[in-house]
Enzyme design. Structure first.
Site, PDB file in Angstrom:
ATOM      1  N   ASP A 209       0.832  -1.203   0.000  1.00 18.48           N
ATOM      2  CA  ASP A 209       0.000   0.000   0.000  1.00 18.48           C
ATOM      3  C   ASP A 209       0.870   1.258   0.000  1.00 18.48           C
ATOM      4  OD1 ASP A 209      -2.804   0.964   0.407  1.00 18.48           O
ATOM      5  OD2 ASP A 209      -1.945   1.856   2.212  1.00 18.48           O
ATOM      6  N   GLU A 284       1.723  -0.593  -5.027  1.00 15.37           N
ATOM      7  CA  GLU A 284       0.704   0.397  -5.370  1.00 15.37           C
ATOM      8  C   GLU A 284       1.423   1.736  -5.354  1.00 15.37           C
ATOM      9  OE1 GLU A 284      -3.256   2.693  -3.920  1.00 15.37           O
ATOM     10  OE2 GLU A 284      -1.545   2.342  -2.629  1.00 15.37           O
TER      11      GLU A 284
HETATM   12  C1  BGC Z   1      -5.530   2.189  -0.395  1.00 16.45           C
HETATM   13  C2  BGC Z   1      -6.663   2.987   0.114  1.00 16.45           C
HETATM   14  C3  BGC Z   1      -6.270   3.566   1.459  1.00 16.45           C
HETATM   15  C4  BGC Z   1      -4.966   4.338   1.367  1.00 16.45           C
HETATM   16  C5  BGC Z   1      -4.372   4.591   2.710  1.00 16.45           C
HETATM   17  C6  BGC Z   1      -4.521   3.282  -0.620  1.00 16.45           C
HETATM   18  O1  BGC Z   1      -3.606   3.010  -1.450  1.00 16.45           O
HETATM   19  O2  BGC Z   1      -5.795   1.466  -1.562  1.00 16.45           O
HETATM   20  O3  BGC Z   1      -7.843   2.253   0.181  1.00 16.45           O
HETATM   21  O4  BGC Z   1      -7.271   4.429   1.880  1.00 16.45           O
HETATM   22  O5  BGC Z   1      -4.019   3.641   0.636  1.00 16.45           O
HETATM   23  O6  BGC Z   1      -3.895   3.413   3.266  1.00 16.45           O
END
Ligand code: BGC
Length: 575
Positions: A209, A284
């Site tokens: 993330d 991500e």
């Molecule tokens: C996730 C979100 C989240 C954010 C903070 C993002 O990349 O996919 O759903 O709110 O990170 O963790």
């Protein structure tokens, strides 16, 4: 092909209205039938759920809402029995404010080792009453939360002086999600240990993330701009210029993680690493330009990074072509395969997004008062977009329910919305709840088969029942059967690792047509003679176009006298 399960909303075994791990385990055969290789499960860890689990209070335990650690073990074991890999979500940029470390930090003094795991700073102004810099939270408002007021002392003559300024902590997301300080070796050691905890339990990889956010620019300089996480348009995405995103220092972290994962790669009889058992990292990282994003997948770092260019492209032939070709260019630079995605839990579902006017920037949620998407062209384009995407070499990611053509819930009442972005922006940003509605399994069951009680943490729109799995299973022309066919053919024709070239000739030269030829090698032992030649053609023009000569393998909608109508895509086996 990787399928994203959003655990709150996939299958609820105990009927409390929130999906859970036993629910996922029970539904795994559905994924096998669909033809997926792996599932990625959004966070299931212990969490106060300020951001639906992306605020983790204990990285080594399961939240009671979702089950127990033994439920996780059972899920992983059953998935492996069925030949499915399991990727879990790792949230390293921030913890929950309820995490033991953060609670200890609040209880400790400024300058203490407990505070040094996070980004605590004195505020600006004589008493420190202003945030330490001008950074804005992705979820709106300042990215700083005051941890404690200034300590004022009476000088004995009726005046006060400031003994200690107010202290603040950084939260790029919600104030319940304090950012960790990744320059602190203790933080690095802790996450290495968390990785090993899950690797030892048998997971096959991690979706990381906010992978581009962990390291902040030295000195935390002012920036004078709001850093959107999922830019509303390709142009709105981050560049390396932002002091909180895509700093060069993040790469050393991923190189260290890669070494840890590699320790878990099994070896073959001859001692060489067995790629079939490789554990993977997926970033991500909303990073621009693509050359910067490609750095995350250098050979000693992550295995994959989400590529959001296709998702962000407008429904125009030239934009789609540019997104596709740019993706290959970027990843070719580092020799890594690219990835494809159209929907996830953070963006408006593509069946609805593509039903909005073509020039409109990608919305951050759709509410009842907003212009509503047009459902029919939305679904037609969504099916065509997926048909084009699943022909592309690389790894494809699907988001639960897109295989049913589920739309966004665009009329959720405000009082059920949970997305912190909605609340922190006072409703200016509608938020992501509409993409997170519980799944539809059986049309006539309570909550469309999400559970047996009819409870649902977010209400389903009526159309979900009509689109339920049992209404589409085995029904020719249904979206579910289209996905199954595409996934079967993708595997049979070796498209995931095919070579790609622009298709020339026929109507493929029309400016409104996107057309490629894929040369695939089915199976590892195949020779040049076994190579498959597949054309994928998408028509965005108003008039039907001719398809290249060959057998039509699959089409996203009905053909018009053998010709490809508007907003329709097809695969053709070339002679
Ligand atoms: C996730 C979100 C989240 C954010 C903070 C993002 O990349 O996919 O759903 O709110 O990170 O963790």
């Amino acid at each position: 092909m990787i399928y994203q399960v959003y655990p709150r909303s996939w299958a609820d075994s105990d009927g409390d209205g929130i999906g859970d791990l036993p629910g996922i385990t029970a539904r795994l055969p559905y994924l096998v039938d669909l033809g997926v290789d792996a599932l990625w499960i959004s966070p299931f860890y212990r969490s106060p759920m300020a951001d639906a689990g992306y605020d983790v209070a204990d990285y080594r335990d399961i939240d009671p809402l979702f089950g127990t650690l033994s439920d996780a073990d059972a899920l992983i074991a059953r998935a492996h029995e069925l030949g499915l890999k399991v990727i879990v979500d790792l949230v390293p940029n921030h913890t929950s404010d309820q995490h033991a470390w953060f609670q200890a930090a609040l209880a400790a003094k400024p300058g203490s080792p407990e505070r040094a795991r996070y980004l605590f700073r004195d505020g600006r102004g004589p008493r420190g009453d202003e945030p330490p810099n001008d950074w804005q939270s992705v979820f709106w408002g300042s990215a700083w939360t005051k941890a404690e007021p200034a300590v004022l002392v009476d000088d004995g003559n009726g005046a006060t002086f400031v003994k200690r300024k107010a202290q603040w902590y950084l939260n790029l997301f919600d104030s319940a999600q304090p950012d960790l300080d990744w320059s602190n070796p203790e933080v690095r050691e802790e996450f290495d240990s968390v990785l090993r905890f899950w690797l030892d339990r048998g997971v096959d990889g991690f979706r990381v993330d906010v992978a581009h956010g962990l390291v902040k620019q030295e000195g935390l300089p002012d920036w004078n701009a709001r850093a959107e996480m999922a830019g509303s348009d390709a142009e709105g995405m981050h560049t390396g210029a932002a002091p909180m995103w895509d700093q060069d220092g993040v790469h050393e972290i991923y190189r260290a993680w890669r070494r840890t994962l590699d320790e878990y790669t099994p070896t073959r009889a001859d001692g060489s690493p067995d790629p079939a058992g490789e554990r993977i990292l997926v970033a991500e990282a909303w990073v621009e330009p693509i050359e910067r994003a490609a750095l995350y997948v250098r050979s000693d770092e992550m295995h994959q990074a989400f590529n959001f260019h296709y998702l962000n492209a407008h429904w125009r032939a030239e934009d789609l072509r540019a997104a596709i070709e740019q993706s290959f260019r970027g990843n070719d630079l580092v020799g890594a395969p690219t990835t494809w995605v159209l929907s996830n839990h953070d963006v408006v579902r593509h069946a609805s997004r593509l039903g909005l006017p073509v020039d409109q920037p990608r919305p951050q949620g759709i509410g009842a008062d907003d212009p509503q998407p047009d459902a029919e062209p939305g679904l037609r384009r969504a099916r065509a977009a997926t048909t084009l995407m699943l022909a592309m070499p690389g790894s494809a990611y699907l988001y639960q329910g897109e295989e049913l053509g589920l739309p966004e819930h665009t009329a959720l009442p405000d009082d059920v919305r949970q997305d912190p972005a909605f609340h922190r922006s006072n409703g200016k940003e509608t938020g992501r709840d509409g993409a997170r509605i519980p799944m539809a399994w059986e049309a006539d069951a309570p909550a469309a088969g999400f559970n047996t009680t009819g409870e649902a943490w977010l209400p389903q729109p009526e159309v979900y029942a009509e689109l339920a799995v049992d209404r589409q299973q085995g029904v020719e022309g249904s979206t579910l059967e289209l996905y199954k066919t595409l996934l079967r053919l993708r595997r049979d024709r070796g498209l995931g690792s095919a070579g790609l070239a622009r298709l020339e000739g026929v109507d493929a030269d029309s400016p409104d047509v996107v057309a490629y030829e894929l040369v695939g090698a089915p199976g590892s032992g195949s020779t040049a003679d076994d190579a498959t030649r597949t054309a994928v053609v998408l028509n965005l023009g108003p008039e039907p176009v001719a398809l290249p000569e060959g057998e039509v393998l699959v089409a996203s909608g009905p053909l018009d006298d053998g010709r490809l109508p508007t907003d329709t895509a097809a695969w053709v086996a070339l002679a």
